[in-house]
Design a protein around this motif. Structure first.
Motif, PDB file in Angstrom:
ATOM      1  N   THR A 123       0.835  -1.200   0.000  1.00  0.00           N
ATOM      2  CA  THR A 123       0.000   0.000   0.000  1.00  0.00           C
ATOM      3  C   THR A 123       0.870   1.251   0.000  1.00  0.00           C
ATOM      4  O   THR A 123       0.616   2.198  -0.756  1.00  0.00           O
ATOM      5  N   LYS A 124       1.918   1.257   0.818  1.00  0.00           N
ATOM      6  CA  LYS A 124       2.840   2.399   0.860  1.00  0.00           C
ATOM      7  C   LYS A 124       3.543   2.574  -0.486  1.00  0.00           C
ATOM      8  O   LYS A 124       3.693   3.694  -0.973  1.00  0.00           O
ATOM      9  N   GLU A 125       3.970   1.459  -1.091  1.00  0.00           N
ATOM     10  CA  GLU A 125       4.652   1.529  -2.388  1.00  0.00           C
ATOM     11  C   GLU A 125       3.733   2.092  -3.466  1.00  0.00           C
ATOM     12  O   GLU A 125       4.136   2.939  -4.261  1.00  0.00           O
ATOM     13  N   GLU A 151       4.202   5.516  -5.614  1.00  0.00           N
ATOM     14  CA  GLU A 151       4.183   5.523  -7.079  1.00  0.00           C
ATOM     15  C   GLU A 151       3.108   6.477  -7.607  1.00  0.00           C
ATOM     16  O   GLU A 151       3.326   7.176  -8.593  1.00  0.00           O
ATOM     17  N   LYS A 152       1.959   6.493  -6.944  1.00  0.00           N
ATOM     18  CA  LYS A 152       0.880   7.385  -7.361  1.00  0.00           C
ATOM     19  C   LYS A 152       1.304   8.851  -7.191  1.00  0.00           C
ATOM     20  O   LYS A 152       1.022   9.691  -8.045  1.00  0.00           O
ATOM     21  N   ALA A 153       1.995   9.139  -6.085  1.00  0.00           N
ATOM     22  CA  ALA A 153       2.447  10.500  -5.843  1.00  0.00           C
ATOM     23  C   ALA A 153       3.472  10.940  -6.885  1.00  0.00           C
ATOM     24  O   ALA A 153       3.504  12.115  -7.274  1.00  0.00           O
ATOM     25  N   LEU A 154       4.287  10.008  -7.340  1.00  0.00           N
ATOM     26  CA  LEU A 154       5.274  10.319  -8.369  1.00  0.00           C
ATOM     27  C   LEU A 154       4.693  10.308  -9.778  1.00  0.00           C
ATOM     28  O   LEU A 154       5.337  10.730 -10.720  1.00  0.00           O
ATOM     29  N   GLY A 155       3.491   9.755  -9.900  1.00  0.00           N
ATOM     30  CA  GLY A 155       2.855   9.666 -11.213  1.00  0.00           C
ATOM     31  C   GLY A 155       3.380   8.527 -12.055  1.00  0.00           C
ATOM     32  O   GLY A 155       3.333   8.563 -13.271  1.00  0.00           O
TER      33      GLY A 155
END
Length: 120
Positions: free
Chosen positions: A109-111, A115-119
């Motif tokens: 979940t953290k990963e 990844e979502k935050a980095l796009g």
């Protein structure tokens, strides 16, 4: 993880591996047997589109085969069910849902959030 659980996952992964390998064999034989000619270019395009779609599916299955083999190796080495990131046990429920996983639900979940935050 106890021996009963390891045996369960080993059998589950072996069955999944055999299923994936049989699909791969069917695809290869199906593509080599068809030597059809189509007078209509649209029919030919539809056939090519279907073949490309099937190849993409088989490519994904090929990647899954590698993951299944690695999971079987982890069972043999005794590291199956242990998170690669934090070293904690991966829950049996998570392993049943995705037996090839290498991360516990918290680490995954953290990963994914990272990844979502980095796009990515």
């Amino acid at each position: 993880m106890n021996k009963k659980d390891r045996k369960f996952f080993k059998e589950l992964l072996h069955e999944r591996l055999q299923e994936l390998l049989s699909h791969a064999g069917e695809t290869v034989s199906g593509m080599t047997e068809q030597k059809e000619t189509f007078p209509d270019p649209t029919d030919r395009a539809a056939l090519e589109s279907d073949r490309n779609f099937m190849l993409r599916i088989r490519d994904r299955e090929h990647k899954l085969i590698k993951k299944v083999k690695k999971a079987l190796d982890r069972i043999e080495s005794g590291t199956f069910g242990i998170c690669d990131k934090c070293g904690e046990d991966i829950s049996i429920e998570r392993l049943k849902a995705r037996p090839v996983t290498t991360q516990c639900i918290d680490c995954k979940t953290k990963e994914e959030a990272f990844e979502k935050a980095l796009g990515i």
